[in-house]
Design a protein around this motif. Structure first.
Motif, PDB file in Angstrom:
ATOM      1  N   VAL A   1       0.842  -1.201   0.000  1.00  0.00           N
ATOM      2  CA  VAL A   1       0.000   0.000   0.000  1.00  0.00           C
ATOM      3  C   VAL A   1       0.874   1.246   0.000  1.00  0.00           C
ATOM      4  O   VAL A   1       2.017   1.229   0.469  1.00  0.00           O
ATOM      5  N   HIS A   2       0.312   2.322  -0.521  1.00  0.00           N
ATOM      6  CA  HIS A   2       1.005   3.610  -0.534  1.00  0.00           C
ATOM      7  C   HIS A   2       0.625   4.380   0.721  1.00  0.00           C
ATOM      8  O   HIS A   2      -0.544   4.377   1.123  1.00  0.00           O
ATOM      9  N   PRO A   3       1.567   5.060   1.372  1.00  0.00           N
ATOM     10  CA  PRO A   3       1.251   5.752   2.631  1.00  0.00           C
ATOM     11  C   PRO A   3       0.277   6.911   2.470  1.00  0.00           C
ATOM     12  O   PRO A   3      -0.389   7.297   3.435  1.00  0.00           O
ATOM     13  N   ALA A   4       0.167   7.462   1.261  1.00  0.00           N
ATOM     14  CA  ALA A   4      -0.697   8.628   1.058  1.00  0.00           C
ATOM     15  C   ALA A   4      -2.092   8.249   0.596  1.00  0.00           C
ATOM     16  O   ALA A   4      -3.086   8.802   1.058  1.00  0.00           O
ATOM     17  N   PHE A   5      -2.197   7.280  -0.320  1.00  0.00           N
ATOM     18  CA  PHE A   5      -3.511   6.998  -0.905  1.00  0.00           C
ATOM     19  C   PHE A   5      -3.871   5.514  -0.930  1.00  0.00           C
ATOM     20  O   PHE A   5      -4.845   5.128  -1.578  1.00  0.00           O
TER      21      PHE A   5
END
Length: 528
Positions: free
Chosen positions: A142-146
């Motif tokens: 997963v991406h930390p922002a989105f």
């Protein structure tokens, strides 16, 4: 393709690679870009991997580049090293040559050979899946922002990547390229390109260009230094002609290096100049778009017409462009000051300059308009000296000139159609064919801006429906009697307003008739 060479970047390539990267991403996802600054900083990062990165060279010119760096996926206290790359840049005038694919193929093989388990990227969702990339939700990353998205993808290289799960983090250098002042300062090292904020941005396969020429249904698009032939997408023919591209429009298009490009959309306009057609049918002739200044060029000989300048000014103001009256051939006039004051009286919104290209008088005053990012529209009669004026300011012959007839001071048409010309770096001129007449229609706002003093006086009249004839408390009558308002100026305002009303009514009637005809045709086409 056989002429494309992939190799490691050298110090001698740095400027060219950054410039190419800037061109590749310019205005792609918003005004300007920061990828060229990222490339500059990435080389100094401890996470940069020059042994995996490559540039593409074609005939001695850098036409592509891919930059690799270390990244990580963290799951609690456990961290896994992975690769990322970015930017992957291809010279925009070399699209559809397979350069990006070739860079990817070679560097993916190098990365696999180096033993890395996988690659995680944020990239174009319509491009990378063709090369084996899958969205990260397939791998538990997963991406930390989105979180996850179609643009967040991964590519397994070696065994063990399927065991990597968690949150992805790219190198810290990627977070250091967001300062707008730093980007602006760094960008000054390269040739000027205008940053654009348009609703049609966030481009994928389509490109962003500017209409440089229109001849009937034939178009040319300026795309960096290229002039590309283009045609309209079929749906344009179902639209009102006002939505068709004109010279100066920014458009999205499908790039075709081997034939006509296809124009997809017209981006919103900052200005839009139009006038009734010369046949006086009420049909509007759409002239130019996105011009900052409208140079109203008239010579101080028999060509001079106060009324025509006022008409030009009204059209410019209506279209949200700043009118600048350029009174040329001032060396032939004995009373320049009187003409300047007369034109200044047209409107508080008009700027006036008297110049002589022959004697280099007043040209320095015009330099303020020739700053990068500016577009100027030239209007005026043939022989008014438009081309000579621009050539004198620029210092080279960028526009053709022709002689005027001495018997009537009228010129021959040098320009036969509207065209966008870059006369200095980042400065564009839209030259228009000479016009001795310009009509009014749907330009009431422009007329009111031109004659704002009269509009203000009308607002002072005692009665809101005052006809400025015999009514008591009429501010117009009082101003005429006191000399505050000249009879000639007021009559010009009245005449232009009446012409505008008449032509606009004709335009609406033609529009109504066209809609009725379309309904009739659609009804007939639906009959079995």
């Amino acid at each position: 393709m056989n002429n494309i060479i992939l190799r490691k970047e050298t110090k001698e390539d740095f400027y060219d690679t950054e410039h190419m990267t800037m061109r590749a991403f310019w205005n792609l996802h918003g005004p300007g870009c920061n990828e060229h600054l990222l490339v500059h900083k990435l080389r100094e990062s401890e996470d940069y991997l020059p042994e995996l990165s490559r540039v593409a060279e074609l005939d001695g010119r850098i036409v592509g580049a891919i930059f690799y760096s270390k990244a990580k996926v963290a799951d609690g206290d456990t961290e896994h090293e992975v690769l990322t790359f970015g930017p992957l840049a291809v010279e925009p005038t070399c699209f559809n040559m397979g350069i990006g694919a070739k860079l990817l193929k070679e560097t993916l093989a190098l990365s696999k050979e180096a033993g890395y388990k996988g690659i995680v990227i944020c990239g174009e969702p319509e491009y990378y899946p063709k090369h084996g990339f899958k969205t990260c939700d397939n791998f538990g990353i997963v991406h930390p922002a989105f979180g996850n998205s179609d643009a967040f993808m991964a590519y397994p290289l070696n065994d063990g990547f399927e065991e990597i799960h968690g949150t992805y983090y790219e190198a810290p250098v990627f977070e250091t390229c967001e300062d707008e002042a730093e980007i602006e300062e760094f960008t000054k090292e390269f040739p000027y390109y205008k940053p654009l904020k348009l609703s049609c941005q966030w481009l994928h396969v389509e490109k962003l260009g500017r209409i440089s020429e229109v001849q009937k249904n034939s178009f040319k698009i300026r795309f960096f230094e290229q002039e590309l032939p283009a045609k309209l997408k079929g749906s344009f023919y179902e639209e009102d002609s006002e939505k068709w591209p004109v010279v100066g429009d920014y458009v999205t298009f499908l790039y075709n290096p081997n034939g006509e490009c296809t124009i997809l959309t017209v981006c919103e306009r900052s200005s839009f100049l139009q006038r009734p057609d010369q046949a006086k049918t009420g049909v509007m002739q759409h002239m130019v778009a996105n011009v900052d200044y409208t140079f109203i060029v008239t010579s101080l000989n028999d060509d001079y017409s106060f009324n025509r300048i006022a008409r030009y000014a009204s059209v410019a103001l209506q279209g949200n462009s700043i009118p600048v009256a350029i009174l040329t051939k001032s060396d032939l006039c004995n009373n320049v000051g009187r003409y300047v004051r007369e034109v200044e009286s047209i409107s508080e919104n008009i700027r006036v300059h008297a110049v002589s290209a022959l004697l280099d008088i007043g040209l320095d005053e015009l330099e303020e308009y020739f700053t990068p990012g500016t577009t100027i529209c030239l209007m005026g009669s043939s022989g008014a000296g438009k081309s000579t004026l621009i050539n004198s300011i620029v210092g080279s012959e960028v526009m053709k000139t022709s002689e005027i007839r001495e018997d009537d001071s009228k010129g021959r048409h040098t320009t036969t159609h509207r065209q966008l010309i870059e006369v200095k770096e980042g400065v564009f001129i839209i030259d228009t064919p000479g016009m001795r007449e310009i009509g009014m229609a749907n330009t009431q706002d422009g007329i009111d801006d031109t004659f704002s003093d009269i509009v203000e006086l009308i607002g002072r009249c005692k009665f809101s429906n005052c006809r400025h004839d015999t009514e008591p408390g009429c501010a117009i009558k009082a101003a005429l009697e006191s000399g505050e308002l000249s009879r000639e100026r007021y009559e010009l305002y009245v005449n232009l307003g009446a012409e505008n009303t008449r032509n606009y009514a004709m335009k609406k009637e033609i529009s109504r008739w066209a809609k009725e005809m379309k309904k009739f045709k659609d009804k007939n086409n639906n009959w079995d």
